[in-house]
Design a protein around this motif. Structure first.
Motif, PDB file in Angstrom:
ATOM      1  N   ASP A 597       0.849  -1.189   0.000  1.00  0.00           N
ATOM      2  CA  ASP A 597       0.000   0.000   0.000  1.00  0.00           C
ATOM      3  C   ASP A 597       0.885   1.239   0.000  1.00  0.00           C
ATOM      4  O   ASP A 597       1.864   1.334   0.745  1.00  0.00           O
ATOM      5  CB  ASP A 597      -0.907   0.002   1.224  1.00  0.00           C
ATOM      6  N   THR A 636      -8.500   1.739  -4.220  1.00  0.00           N
ATOM      7  CA  THR A 636      -8.044   0.358  -4.106  1.00  0.00           C
ATOM      8  C   THR A 636      -8.084  -0.263  -5.500  1.00  0.00           C
ATOM      9  O   THR A 636      -9.119  -0.231  -6.171  1.00  0.00           O
ATOM     10  CB  THR A 636      -8.928  -0.431  -3.143  1.00  0.00           C
ATOM     11  N   THR A 653      -3.667  -0.674  -2.145  1.00  0.00           N
ATOM     12  CA  THR A 653      -4.401   0.539  -1.776  1.00  0.00           C
ATOM     13  C   THR A 653      -3.488   1.733  -1.972  1.00  0.00           C
ATOM     14  O   THR A 653      -2.367   1.767  -1.458  1.00  0.00           O
ATOM     15  CB  THR A 653      -4.878   0.480  -0.323  1.00  0.00           C
TER      16      THR A 653
END
Length: 824
Positions: A597, A636, A653
């Motif tokens: 992420d 996402t 993400t």
């Protein structure tokens, strides 16, 4: 011992027929449009000349050296398709050599040869031969112990022939004209005064009925070159000129100088040229019809790959109807052990037009050629299909109009030719005189055995299975739908199959489950060889390819592209390999290398690259189907990758980063020599820090001067803090202006007093005191030692004394001086 033939060396087809013939008995052969054919007479065979009598008769003449080293004249009569009709030699127990041939009629020809009654002393022999009946009439000239050799012949309009050559004993060129019945009309000698030798090597009939002869000479001073002599039909010298390399007058001709007269009247001489390095190359002299030199050109053959030149030489010429000409010969390997024949097409000014090379795994030399009457060409020479035999064969090629053997399917070497002009000069030369040589009757001709084979490379057609999509490997599978032979019978004896692209030790293999009676090696490895057995046909051998399977022992760990190469061969001839590819995929989870992420800065983009090599289909949650996705908004993002075996997914993400800039800073710190700087800036957890010189940080201790850069970065911005570190001399030294060395314990010694805090870095202390006359009264290198007021162990007089101090402060040497009052 069975072994795998490398795919590069796989193939060739040969048709071999052995015929022991009575003189001029017919033989049968199925003809083909173009071919490269070798005729063997059970020895080392060399073609010297050839002629086409009619559309259905060709004749080749040369020599064949038997296993005992004895050379025999050899004559081959062929039909219009190049099929062997008959073969013959001179019925003589000693050396004979066939050298020249000329057409007399559609059915008869003249043949010139040497006969050696004593050692290598040669006589002239000329035969008039009927190519259909075998009837032959011989004529001979030669004095005992006089060496006379025929080099070339030219047909005359009256059915007679002009013969040229030389005598080795008197070093004279010889020309003789015979009428249609073999009666000698004239016999002349030609020489250049002061020469070691002079020989005629070629002759042509000019349109005006005169004769043009070519030859070469070498003088007693090693001065060498070529010459032309124009001689009337009655045997009178009209003019003669010699030609030599002005830059290298010791050029030695090869002994095979050839001649042709172009339709426009100009003349071409061809031979070899030897460079200062010893490298030989084909040479062509272009000469005007009056004998004056027009140009001299050398033709260097260069390998396209690597750019290296190859030695070469010219062997023959042929004028073309378009005004140009063909130059024949061969190039050699660097060691000059193997030769590749060539035909070079040149224009009327000797300019390059095009060329062809005639290769075999053995060697080839092209001696000459002529149009075949149907748009193509007959070329002749000598060579060997395969290397290592030690013997050449008569060589005959039939080409198309582009000088190509059109059905050739063997691997070839790319070459190019570069033309270079040379500096030749010409001058008048030579004289003609009568000769009278004894006559004799030559021995008759007799039949000999001959065999031939065509160089035909094999052609194999394979039809792969549908391998266009990646294959999920589960078990061994077949690679080919079918395979068949496209070339002639008995053209394939060996098949080589190679798997390329498999990782070493990966357990990948090829196999043929039921090889039948074929001799097979390497089955179950990445390289298989199939060889034909006595009980099977070549069609059965090639059909085994349809059983070819690919498999893996153990687990496939490295998928990707695989290539199959299939080569077909017979003896030393190899066809270019057939190659096809497929993609193999292991049935394993796919690694999707998306980042963890991460953050996205405002007004910026981010490339999401999964870096997977096994997937064939990509599906992003945005609907994109490209391997890489570029995003500009937080969110996402999911990716599903699919290959031939499975489907795998991953998610990342992307959050919006704080839009906070970082300032650039410039700092400066000055510290005393001997001290250090402890730098400990305020830090932010959202910012990464690193020093440009690789030091750990951001906190850091500096002991050396310099400019240091601290790199700072957050999710969106980068900045620098530049720190300049300087050192300065902070050391202060105090000096009393007077002292009283009277032993009362107060000011009894004079000495400098450095600051204990700021002078810790000083070294190399040197302190000296002098009286008013300049005499040194005290000296020390101990900073804690002082003057007690004595000189030469006696109290010094009161008065003013001068001092001098030197020391190193850590950066430089410092010098200080002053005075002090001594009081008692």
């Amino acid at each position: 011992m069975n072994h795998v033939i490398p795919l590069r060396s796989i193939l060739r087809i040969e048709m071999r027929h052995l015929t022991y013939l009575l003189l001029f008995c017919p033989a049968l052969l199925i003809g083909q449009a173009t071919f490269q054919r070798y005729f063997e007479l059970d020895g080392n065979d060399v073609t010297r000349s050839a002629v086409m009598l009619s559309p259905d008769r060709l004749v080749m003449v040369g020599s064949s050296q038997d296993s005992n080293g004895l050379t025999h004249c050899a004559i081959l009569v062929l039909d219009g398709e190049g099929a062997l009709v008959s073969s013959a030699t001179i019925d003589y127990p000693l050396r004979t050599m066939g050298e020249a041939i000329a057409r007399q009629s559609d059915s008869t020809f003249w043949m010139g040869a040497w006969r050696s009654p004593i050692g290598i002393v040669d006589d002239w022999v000329v035969y008039r031969v009927n190519a259909y009946t075998g009837e032959a009439t011989g004529f001979g000239w030669g004095a005992e112990n006089v060496d006379e050799q025929i080099r070339a012949m030219e047909a005359m309009p009256d059915g007679g022939v002009t013969v040229v050559g030389n005598t080795g004993d008197l070093n004279e060129a010889i020309i003789s004209r015979l009428d249609a019945d073999g009666n000698e009309l004239f016999r002349k000698g030609f020489s250049i005064p002061g020469n070691l030798f002079t020989i005629f090597t070629d002759v042509e009939l000019l349109p005006d009925g005169d004769l043009l002869t070519a030859g070469q000479f070498r003088s007693e001073s090693s001065f060498s070159g070529y010459f032309l002599a124009k001689i009337s039909a009655a045997g009178e010298l009209i003019w003669s000129r010699q030609y030599n390399d002005e830059d290298d007058p010791e050029q030695v001709p090869s002994g095979a100088t050839s001649l042709c007269v172009l339709p426009g009247g100009n003349v071409v001489l061809a031979d070899r040229h030897v460079q200062p390095t010893g490298r030989k190359s084909p040479l062509a002299l272009l000469i005007n019809s009056d004998g004056t030199l027009r140009s001299a050109n050398r033709y260097l053959v260069i390998l396209t790959s690597g750019g290296t030149s190859r030695p070469g030489f010219a062997q023959g010429l042929r004028a073309l109807a378009d005004g140009g000409f063909l130059l024949f010969g061969a190039i050699s390997s660097l060691s000059e052990e193997n030769e590749t024949g060539f035909a070079i097409r040149l224009g009327a000014e000797a300019e390059l037009r095009d060329w062809q090379f005639y290769e075999s795994p053995g060697e080839n030399t092209i001696t000459g050629g002529f149009p075949d009457g149907s748009g193509g060409f007959w070329l002749y020479g000598h060579g060997a299909i395969c290397p290592g035999g030690g013997n050449d064969d008569f060589l005959l090629l039939r080409t198309n109009e582009n000088l190509e053997v059109a059905d050739e399917n063997c691997e070839v070497t790319d070459r190019t030719i570069v033309q270079t002009e040379l500096n030749f000069r010409s001058a008048s030369t030579g004289q003609l005189f009568d000769r009278d040589d004894p006559r004799f009757t030559p021995p008759p001709l007799m039949a000999v055995g001959a065999e031939f084979e065509d160089k035909i490379c094999p052609r194999v057609e394979v039809v792969p299975q549908d391998l266009s999509s990646a294959i999920c490997y589960e078990s061994p599978f077949r690679l080919l739908e079918s395979a068949r032979v496209l070339s002639a019978a008995e053209s394939v004896t060996t098949l080589g199959i190679l798997l390329v692209g498999a990782a070493a030790g990966a357990g990948e293999f090829l196999r043929i489950n039921d090889p039948g009676s074929a001799i097979i090696t390497g089955n179950g490895t990445t390289e298989i060889q199939l060889r034909i057995s006595e009980s099977m046909s070549q069609d059965e051998l090639v059909a085994l390819l349809s059983q070819l399977e690919y498999g893996i022992m153990g687990e496939l760990t490295d998928g990707g592209l695989r290539s199959i190469r299939i080569g077909a061969a017979k003896a030393c001839l190899v066809a270019p390999p057939i190659e096809f590819d497929f993609i193999i995929v292991p049935n394993q989870e796919q690694t999707i290398n998306l980042p963890q992420d991460t953050l996205l800065c405002p007004e910026d983009t981010l490339a999401l690259n999964p870096a997977t090599v096994r997937a064939t289909d990509f599906r992003w949650s945005t609907g994109a189907t490209t391997p890489m996705l570029t995003v500009s908004q937080p969110g996402t993002y999911g990716l599903t990758v699919t290959n031939a075996c499975r489907r795998d997914s991953a998610v990342v993400t992307v959050s919006e980063a704080e839009n906070r800039s970082l300032p650039d800073e410039e700092l400066r710190e000055i510290i005393c020599l001997g001290d250090s700087l402890n730098f400990n800036p305020t830090t932010d957890p959202a910012v990464s820090y690193r020093w440009e010189d690789g030091a750990d940080g951001p906190a850091r201790t500096f002991r050396e001067a310099g400019i240091y850069t601290l790199l700072k970065a957050n999710a969106c911005y980068e900045a620098t803090t530049t720190l300049e570190v300087r050192f300065q001399d902070c050391c202060l030294i105090y000096y009393p202006n007077a002292f009283s060395p009277n032993g009362d314990g107060v000011n009894d010694r004079f000495m400098p007093a450095p600051s204990p805090d700021d002078c810790r870095a000083i070294t190399d202390w040197s302190f000296h005191i002098f009286n008013r006359w300049g005499a040194e009264v005290f000296a020390t290198e101990d900073r804690f030692s002082g003057w007690d007021g004595s000189f030469r162990e006696r109290p010094a007089e009161n008065g003013v004394y001068v001092f001098e101090l030197r020391y190193f402060n850590g950066q430089e040497t410092v010098a200080q001086s002053g005075s002090v009052m001594l009081l008692r």
